[in-house]
Design an enzyme around this catalytic site. Sequence first.
Site, mmCIF file in Angstrom:
data_model
loop_
_atom_site.group_PDB
_atom_site.id
_atom_site.type_symbol
_atom_site.label_atom_id
_atom_site.label_comp_id
_atom_site.label_asym_id
_atom_site.label_seq_id
_atom_site.Cartn_x
_atom_site.Cartn_y
_atom_site.Cartn_z
ATOM 1 N N GLY A 32 0.927 -1.225 -0.196
ATOM 2 C CA GLY A 32 0.136 -0.033 0.036
ATOM 3 C C GLY A 32 0.839 1.156 -0.051
ATOM 4 N N ASN A 33 0.156 2.385 0.360
ATOM 5 C CA ASN A 33 0.734 3.776 0.309
ATOM 6 C C ASN A 33 1.301 3.826 -1.082
ATOM 7 O OD1 ASN A 33 3.462 5.482 1.257
ATOM 8 N ND2 ASN A 33 1.308 6.379 1.666
ATOM 9 N N ALA A 36 3.846 6.347 -8.086
ATOM 10 C CA ALA A 36 3.972 6.151 -9.199
ATOM 11 C C ALA A 36 4.287 4.892 -9.850
ATOM 12 C CB ALA A 36 4.554 7.312 -9.937
ATOM 13 N N HIS A 38 4.311 1.939 -8.040
ATOM 14 C CA HIS A 38 3.433 0.873 -8.042
ATOM 15 C C HIS A 38 2.532 1.069 -9.283
ATOM 16 C CE1 HIS A 38 4.191 1.516 -3.476
ATOM 17 N NE2 HIS A 38 4.280 -0.028 -3.685
ATOM 18 N N GLN A 62 8.073 -9.674 7.527
ATOM 19 C CA GLN A 62 8.994 -9.266 6.708
ATOM 20 C C GLN A 62 9.650 -7.873 7.725
ATOM 21 O OE1 GLN A 62 6.768 -8.297 3.317
ATOM 22 N NE2 GLN A 62 8.189 -6.718 2.829
ATOM 23 N N LYS A 152 13.248 -1.785 -8.203
ATOM 24 C CA LYS A 152 13.815 -1.182 -7.027
ATOM 25 C C LYS A 152 14.279 -2.373 -5.862
ATOM 26 C CE LYS A 152 13.001 0.730 -3.419
ATOM 27 N NZ LYS A 152 12.052 1.308 -2.239
ATOM 28 N N VAL A 179 10.889 3.512 -10.987
ATOM 29 C CA VAL A 179 10.407 4.989 -11.288
ATOM 30 C C VAL A 179 11.347 5.817 -10.532
ATOM 31 C CG1 VAL A 179 8.504 6.341 -11.683
ATOM 32 C CG2 VAL A 179 8.344 4.101 -12.311
ATOM 33 N N SER A 189 7.871 4.279 -0.757
ATOM 34 C CA SER A 189 6.933 4.792 0.444
ATOM 35 C C SER A 189 7.755 5.482 1.506
ATOM 36 C CB SER A 189 5.993 3.705 0.986
ATOM 37 O OG SER A 189 5.352 3.235 -0.293
HETATM 38 O O1 PAF Z 1 7.577 -5.169 -2.169
HETATM 39 C C1 PAF Z 1 6.884 -5.159 -1.269
HETATM 40 O O2 PAF Z 1 6.168 -4.143 -1.302
HETATM 41 C C2 PAF Z 1 6.546 -6.341 -0.447
HETATM 42 O O3 PAF Z 1 7.876 -6.797 -0.025
HETATM 43 C C3 PAF Z 1 5.829 -7.401 -0.822
HETATM 44 C C4 PAF Z 1 6.435 -8.042 -2.226
HETATM 45 C C5 PAF Z 1 4.208 -6.842 -1.111
HETATM 46 C C6 PAF Z 1 5.706 -8.507 0.232
HETATM 47 O O4 PAF Z 1 5.046 -8.016 1.274
#
Ligand code: PAF
Length: 286
Positions: A32-33, A36, A38, A62, A152, A179, A189
């Site tokens: 989320g958050n 461009a 994403h 993670q 990235k 990007v 983010s």
């Molecule tokens: O790249 C990310 O935003 C995260 O590591 C992912 C792949 C969504 C897993 O939580």
Amino acid sequence: MTELVRQRDQLERIRALWRRAEEPVAFVPTMGNLHAGHYRLVERARALAPRVVVSIFVNPTQFGANEDYLRYPRTLEADLQGLRALEVDLVYAPKVTDLYPLGVDQAVRVEVPGLSEILCGASRPGHFAGVASVVLRLLFAIEPAVAIFGEKDFQQCALIRRLVVDLNLPVALERVPTVRDPDGLALSSRNQYLSVEERIRAPVLYQSLQAVAEALDQGRRDFPVLERKAVMQLEQAGFVPDYVAIRTEETLAEPDGRLGPVRYRILGAARLGATRLIDNIGWPAV
Ligand code: PAF
């Protein structure tokens, strides 16, 4: 219409309809958050399959104990607006208990040995096992034909590729270039954690990688020297570098200097104030 789904059973109902209609899914996993970077992944997904699913899930497994899990920006409403504009079919934004029904502490994990311990894995123990595990759960839930990841997080891309190849998962992988802001800073983010003054200095990370690429262009192959020089450039700009590393692109192994058509990846990670930034570029440039 973009459907917001928070529960696995709802997801499975929609997934079954698409399966019956023989409509493959392109999947973009996110925390989320959205920015461009994403949205570029979503555009790529749109071009690859008739149905597009984006997941929004800040994955607790993670993040290390002292990392930013609790303060990681959560902006679901704004994210949904952006995804509706791109005509995403389904946004899966599960609660932690939906994705980890038996809880996080005892959750089954997958390990990707080797790749998990180097580079970013060295300073973030457990991070890549968390990434691999949540991506596996999401792939099982969404059953995409293709999943799209941003370059990235290049080490993450390599790790997911190994996961998919080794477990023979029936999904294609697609990598999309980073990007950048006009001054070169890779969109992330976490950039919003930077103070105004840190934001001005932040592009030095990209510049330090470019300096390594220029030296490779000039024929230099003294990799450790080039890496140390880049680390010094970062230190002089007030960063606390974790590493700058020149690696072979395919395996992220240390290059042995052999002549031949080798593609390298120049990767860096450094703290600027309280913010950890990562970036990488390919060499030779394409
Ligand atoms: O790249 C990310 O935003 C995260 O590591 C992912 C792949 C969504 C897993 O939580």
